[in-house]
Design a protein around this motif. Structure first.
Motif, PDB file in Angstrom:
ATOM      1  N   THR A 369       0.828  -1.211   0.000  1.00 12.66           N
ATOM      2  CA  THR A 369       0.000   0.000   0.000  1.00 12.66           C
ATOM      3  C   THR A 369       0.862   1.262   0.000  1.00 12.66           C
ATOM      4  OG1 THR A 369      -1.772  -1.176   1.099  1.00 12.66           O
ATOM      5  CG2 THR A 369      -1.799   1.222   1.313  1.00 12.66           C
ATOM      6  N   GLY A 370       1.938   1.229   0.779  1.00 13.87           N
ATOM      7  CA  GLY A 370       2.865   2.365   0.781  1.00 13.87           C
ATOM      8  C   GLY A 370       3.444   2.586  -0.614  1.00 13.87           C
ATOM      9  N   GLY A 371       3.813   1.508  -1.265  1.00 11.37           N
ATOM     10  CA  GLY A 371       4.381   1.580  -2.622  1.00 11.37           C
ATOM     11  C   GLY A 371       3.368   2.129  -3.611  1.00 11.37           C
ATOM     12  N   GLN A 372       2.125   1.670  -3.524  1.00 12.17           N
ATOM     13  CA  GLN A 372       1.069   2.149  -4.425  1.00 12.17           C
ATOM     14  C   GLN A 372       0.805   3.637  -4.236  1.00 12.17           C
ATOM     15  OE1 GLN A 372       0.881  -0.574  -6.522  1.00 12.17           O
ATOM     16  NE2 GLN A 372      -1.334  -0.348  -6.585  1.00 12.17           N
ATOM     17  N   ALA A 373       1.030   4.086  -2.998  1.00 12.23           N
ATOM     18  CA  ALA A 373       0.773   5.499  -2.701  1.00 12.23           C
ATOM     19  C   ALA A 373       1.998   6.369  -2.998  1.00 12.23           C
ATOM     20  CB  ALA A 373       0.369   5.648  -1.241  1.00 12.23           C
ATOM     21  N   GLY A 374       3.007   5.780  -3.616  1.00 12.86           N
ATOM     22  CA  GLY A 374       4.150   6.570  -4.063  1.00 12.86           C
ATOM     23  C   GLY A 374       5.348   6.549  -3.136  1.00 12.86           C
ATOM     24  N   THR A 375       5.332   5.689  -2.122  1.00 17.27           N
ATOM     25  CA  THR A 375       6.493   5.589  -1.235  1.00 17.27           C
ATOM     26  C   THR A 375       7.104   4.200  -1.385  1.00 17.27           C
ATOM     27  OG1 THR A 375       5.219   6.913   0.322  1.00 17.27           O
ATOM     28  CG2 THR A 375       7.300   6.018   1.118  1.00 17.27           C
ATOM     29  N   PRO A 376       8.097   4.062  -2.245  1.00 14.76           N
ATOM     30  CA  PRO A 376       8.660   2.729  -2.478  1.00 14.76           C
ATOM     31  C   PRO A 376       9.224   2.140  -1.190  1.00 14.76           C
ATOM     32  CG  PRO A 376       9.581   4.361  -3.985  1.00 14.76           C
ATOM     33  CD  PRO A 376       8.800   5.117  -2.966  1.00 14.76           C
ATOM     34  N   PRO A 377       8.945   0.861  -0.928  1.00 18.69           N
ATOM     35  CA  PRO A 377       9.472   0.241   0.287  1.00 18.69           C
ATOM     36  C   PRO A 377      10.989   0.238   0.290  1.00 18.69           C
ATOM     37  CG  PRO A 377       7.736  -1.094  -0.654  1.00 18.69           C
ATOM     38  CD  PRO A 377       8.047  -0.026  -1.659  1.00 18.69           C
ATOM     39  N   ARG A 378      11.537   0.557   1.480  1.00 17.59           N
ATOM     40  CA  ARG A 378      12.991   0.406   1.673  1.00 17.59           C
ATOM     41  C   ARG A 378      13.168  -0.964   2.277  1.00 17.59           C
ATOM     42  NH1 ARG A 378      14.855   4.840   5.384  1.00 17.59           N
ATOM     43  NH2 ARG A 378      12.767   5.707   5.536  1.00 17.59           N
ATOM     44  N   THR A 379      13.802  -1.828   1.529  1.00 20.32           N
ATOM     45  CA  THR A 379      13.819  -3.224   1.953  1.00 20.32           C
ATOM     46  C   THR A 379      14.759  -3.437   3.138  1.00 20.32           C
ATOM     47  OG1 THR A 379      15.391  -3.620   0.226  1.00 20.32           O
ATOM     48  CG2 THR A 379      13.136  -4.232  -0.224  1.00 20.32           C
ATOM     49  N   GLY A 380      14.269  -4.198   4.080  1.00 17.92           N
ATOM     50  CA  GLY A 380      15.069  -4.602   5.225  1.00 17.92           C
ATOM     51  C   GLY A 380      14.726  -6.039   5.511  1.00 17.92           C
ATOM     52  N   THR A 381      15.586  -6.756   6.132  1.00 17.32           N
ATOM     53  CA  THR A 381      15.327  -8.183   6.297  1.00 17.32           C
ATOM     54  C   THR A 381      15.317  -8.623   7.755  1.00 17.32           C
ATOM     55  OG1 THR A 381      17.670  -8.604   5.998  1.00 17.32           O
ATOM     56  CG2 THR A 381      16.275  -8.814   4.058  1.00 17.32           C
ATOM     57  N   SER A 382      15.333  -7.680   8.694  1.00 15.20           N
ATOM     58  CA  SER A 382      15.384  -8.092  10.092  1.00 15.20           C
ATOM     59  C   SER A 382      14.022  -8.565  10.584  1.00 15.20           C
ATOM     60  CB  SER A 382      15.853  -6.933  10.972  1.00 15.20           C
ATOM     61  OG  SER A 382      15.731  -7.328  12.329  1.00 15.20           O
ATOM     62  N   PRO A 383      13.986  -9.737  11.232  1.00 13.68           N
ATOM     63  CA  PRO A 383      12.720 -10.193  11.812  1.00 13.68           C
ATOM     64  C   PRO A 383      12.488  -9.642  13.219  1.00 13.68           C
ATOM     65  CG  PRO A 383      14.392 -11.887  12.068  1.00 13.68           C
ATOM     66  CD  PRO A 383      15.060 -10.733  11.372  1.00 13.68           C
ATOM     67  N   TYR A 384      13.451  -8.874  13.749  1.00 16.32           N
ATOM     68  CA  TYR A 384      13.341  -8.407  15.140  1.00 16.32           C
ATOM     69  C   TYR A 384      12.569  -7.082  15.139  1.00 16.32           C
ATOM     70  CZ  TYR A 384      16.848 -12.009  15.288  1.00 16.32           C
ATOM     71  OH  TYR A 384      17.499 -13.206  15.122  1.00 16.32           O
ATOM     72  N   LEU A 385      11.254  -7.209  15.067  1.00  8.17           N
ATOM     73  CA  LEU A 385      10.382  -6.055  14.841  1.00  8.17           C
ATOM     74  C   LEU A 385       9.433  -5.784  16.001  1.00  8.17           C
ATOM     75  CD1 LEU A 385       9.464  -7.142  11.211  1.00  8.17           C
ATOM     76  CD2 LEU A 385      10.754  -5.073  11.767  1.00  8.17           C
ATOM     77  N   GLY A 386       9.499  -6.602  17.058  1.00 16.36           N
ATOM     78  CA  GLY A 386       8.516  -6.521  18.130  1.00 16.36           C
ATOM     79  C   GLY A 386       8.991  -5.754  19.347  1.00 16.36           C
ATOM     80  N   PRO A 387       8.245  -5.878  20.460  1.00 13.15           N
ATOM     81  CA  PRO A 387       8.582  -5.135  21.680  1.00 13.15           C
ATOM     82  C   PRO A 387       9.930  -5.553  22.271  1.00 13.15           C
ATOM     83  CG  PRO A 387       6.352  -6.027  21.807  1.00 13.15           C
ATOM     84  CD  PRO A 387       6.989  -6.635  20.604  1.00 13.15           C
ATOM     85  N   SER A 388      10.563  -4.583  22.927  1.00 11.24           N
ATOM     86  CA  SER A 388      11.759  -4.869  23.736  1.00 11.24           C
ATOM     87  C   SER A 388      11.551  -4.232  25.108  1.00 11.24           C
ATOM     88  CB  SER A 388      13.012  -4.316  23.071  1.00 11.24           C
ATOM     89  OG  SER A 388      12.948  -2.907  23.047  1.00 11.24           O
ATOM     90  N   TYR A 389      12.346  -4.636  26.073  1.00 14.13           N
ATOM     91  CA  TYR A 389      12.152  -4.190  27.456  1.00 14.13           C
ATOM     92  C   TYR A 389      13.504  -3.809  28.042  1.00 14.13           C
ATOM     93  CZ  TYR A 389       7.676  -6.362  26.597  1.00 14.13           C
ATOM     94  OH  TYR A 389       6.457  -6.671  26.045  1.00 14.13           O
ATOM     95  N   ASP A 390      13.549  -2.667  28.724  1.00 14.42           N
ATOM     96  CA  ASP A 390      14.843  -2.246  29.287  1.00 14.42           C
ATOM     97  C   ASP A 390      15.056  -2.887  30.671  1.00 14.42           C
ATOM     98  OD1 ASP A 390      13.373  -0.790  31.158  1.00 14.42           O
ATOM     99  OD2 ASP A 390      13.571   1.102  30.068  1.00 14.42           O
ATOM    100  N   GLY A 391      16.237  -2.623  31.241  1.00 15.94           N
ATOM    101  CA  GLY A 391      16.616  -3.241  32.514  1.00 15.94           C
ATOM    102  C   GLY A 391      15.625  -2.943  33.625  1.00 15.94           C
TER     103      GLY A 391
END
Ligand SMILES: [Fe+2]
Length: 592
Positions: A369-391
């Motif tokens: 959808t971003g691409g169709q709206a004129g913003t080409p995806p910047r490809t990344g391959t990291s699967p670490y996309l979720g929440p993280s928690y600090d100390g």
């Protein structure tokens, strides 16, 4: 340009439970399972999480309100800031007309049965498929009224394809998408050239002949949960050779010379198929409990799946001259098949993403959808996309469990060394680090790790920690540059998402017994310094100490529960099992 992609329906479980008996063992046979949300800002995938990790209901189909809220909060924005909402389903007029025609033209059904089916379809359309239903669902769960101009409904298979296409770095590729059922179809193939998708229409398979649905019926026949436990059938298949001739190919599937296939899927599929399977395999309800019988049926089903998809791949490799193929959809979780497809084809490369099944469609829908709206995806391959928690957050969770665990805060530099030292012995550790990985496989941030050299380590983890079947194998994680020494990688040079299975070299089969399946193969995860620096450091330390170049890596959960997300989830899971130690960020946790 801010795009929020999502999958999930507020009423799917209720509608499919009531109208289509998707309850009990069949509870996952519905639209919208694996609901999730993904946030793309100016073409970059910045956050994504599956709803199950937050609502703690495995494979949930619920509206992904928690996933959406977390994605937005992580970026410091609100629903009002989103430019496009990308929904990974498009029940167009054409699709609904086909559903109606399927019913009215069913010669085996009586008029009364047709009316009953049409009534069920009408109710499902009003509650889930229509634009009005999508907007009502959104408002009810988020409190946000969708601007219809901002809602983009992306065809489900295009969302699958875009997940694989962008997560593999873009670039021209042939593709095969195959799943149980999208809106209407179950499989498409074609090419992406210069960003343009071309579907080979004559090769599409509609959902009345779904290979994945047939494999799900076999899964159910063997006593497992359909649309959830297919990997158990794949695992069982490794214990034996398929019967010759294969009863599935003789009596169930009709393969056509052009690479398409026909699979009869009657309205009463379950009893009809149970009778047929009993007849052609010489079984009955009692036999289905016997290990040898289950292995025979499972190996035949796996062989059938491999043969049918190989037929599709043969057509694809003649219709496209591109060297690379993308394989996505739920069927691409069958990693044993993926490796065989690649090795037996003329393609030099195959990519299967970490979001190949329905978990990934929120990502694909958002990037498309971003691409169709004129913003080409910047490809990344990291699967670490979720929440993280600090100390601080981890420490607060530890305080909640202070009567059951003790802990010690380590210098961050010592964390991999301490873990490696502990795993010289039969020590099973929980490994909770950084941002949670996306998709069905734990990729080293919410993992259970152990030394694969011990012959009994598999039984220990299966029985005392994961509480799951004894026949289930475990997968190894290995540094990418060491992988060729231990495994026969064939055409692969890396396998970062555990989506391929490769033979273990004979000289390592004894050394890593705990991560080697009965057929001497492993579903490997390769890691580099760039992809996961902490895990790479742990592997380096462990290899230096023991001479063993890999670790068992299995998901941080127990059977039937989603992978842990928060420190509290991790502590709760740790205490339910006989895991020896838990690394929560820099804290080394042990039970009292
Ligand atoms: Fe799908």
């Amino acid at each position: 340009m801010i795009v929020l992609g999502y999958n999930g329906f507020g009423r799917s479980a209720e509608i499919f439970g009531r109208l289509f008996r998707a309850t009990g063992i069949d509870r996952h046979l519905l639209y919208g399972h694996d609901s999730s949300a993904a946030l793309v800002i100016d073409g970059e995938l910045v956050a994504a999480v599956e709803e199950e990790r937050l609502n703690r209901e495995k494979k949930t189909s619920s509206f992904p309100v928690n996933a959406m809220r977390w994605c937005l909060e992580s970026a410091g924005i609100s629903f009002d800031d989103v430019d496009k909402f990308a929904f990974a389903w498009q029940f167009s007029q054409d699709v609904v007309n086909k559903m109606i025609t399927e019913i009215t033209e069913d010669r085996a059904a009586t008029v009364e049965q047709k009316f009953a089916r049409l009534e069920r379809l009408a109710e499902t359309h009003a509650a889930m498929f229509s634009e009005a239903a999508t907007e009502a669902d959104f408002l009810q769960h988020t409190g946000h009224r969708l601007d219809p101009e901002k809602l983009v409904r992306v065809p489900h298979h295009i969302a699958h394809l875009m997940t694989g296409y962008h997560l593999s770095g873009g670039g021209d590729a042939a593709f095969l998408v195959s799943d149980g059922r999208a809106e209407w179809l179950s499989s498409i193939m074609g090419e992406v050239r210069d960003g343009e998708v071309k579907v080979f229409d004559d090769m599409t398979i509609d959902s009345r002949h779904s290979l994945a649905m047939l494999f799900s019926v076999v899964t159910r026949y063997l006593g497992f949960v359909p649309n959830n436990d297919e990997y158990k059938v794949m695992g069982l298949a490794g214990y034996g050779a398929p019967p010759e001739p294969n009863p599935f190919l003789e009596h169930v599937v009709e393969m056509c010379p052009d690479g398409t296939y026909k699979i009869p899927y009657p309205a009463n599929a379950v009893p009809a198929y149970y009778d047929l399977f009993d007849r052609v395999f010489g079984g009955d309800a009692e036999c289905r409990e016997e290990f040898d019988y289950r292995v025979r049926v499972a190996s035949a089903a796996q062989h059938m799946l491999e043969t049918v998809t190989a037929g599709q791949m043969r057509t694809l490799e003649t219709r496209s001259d591109l060297p690379r193929v993308i394989f996505e959809g739920g069927l691409a979780l069958n990693c044993v098949n993926n490796s065989k497809l690649l090795e037996r084809s003329r393609f030099t490369g195959m990519d299967v993403s970490f979001g190949a099944s329905d978990v990934g469609v929120a990502i694909g829908a958002a990037l498309f959808t971003g691409g169709q709206a004129g913003t080409p995806p910047r490809t990344g391959t990291s699967p670490y996309l979720g929440p993280s928690y600090d100390g601080q957050e981890i420490h607060a969770a530890l305080q909640q469990y202070a009567d059951q665990v003790v802990w010690r805060e380590l210098d961050p530099a010592d964390v991999p060394r301490e873990a490696a030292h502990l795993m010289r012995e039969r020590c099973v550790i929980g490994w909770f680090q950084g941002r949670m990985e996306y998709g069905p496989r734990a990729l080293g941030n919410r993992s259970i790790l152990a030394n694969p050299k011990f012959p009994d380590i598999k039984d220990i983890i299966n029985e005392r920690i994961k509480h799951r079947e004894q026949f289930r194998p475990f997968a190894p994680v290995v540094l990418e540059h060491r992988a060729p020494e231990v495994f026969e990688l064939g055409k692969k040079t890396s396998s970062p998402y555990m989506t391929f299975v490769v033979p273990v070299r004979p000289e390592y089969q004894e050394k890593i017994q705990g991560a080697c399946h009965v057929d001497a193969t492993s579903r490997i995860q390769t890691v580099t310094e760039q992809s996961n620096p902490l895990l790479a450091e742990l592997l380096r330390e462990f290899t230096e100490l023991t001479g063993i170049p890999c670790l068992i890596n299995t998901s941080f959960n127990v059977a039937g529960e989603p992978i842990v997300c928060s420190p509290a989830d991790a502590l709760s899971c740790f205490l339910k099992t006989e895991m020896d130690h838990l690394f929560l960020g820099n804290f080394l946790v042990s039970r009292i």
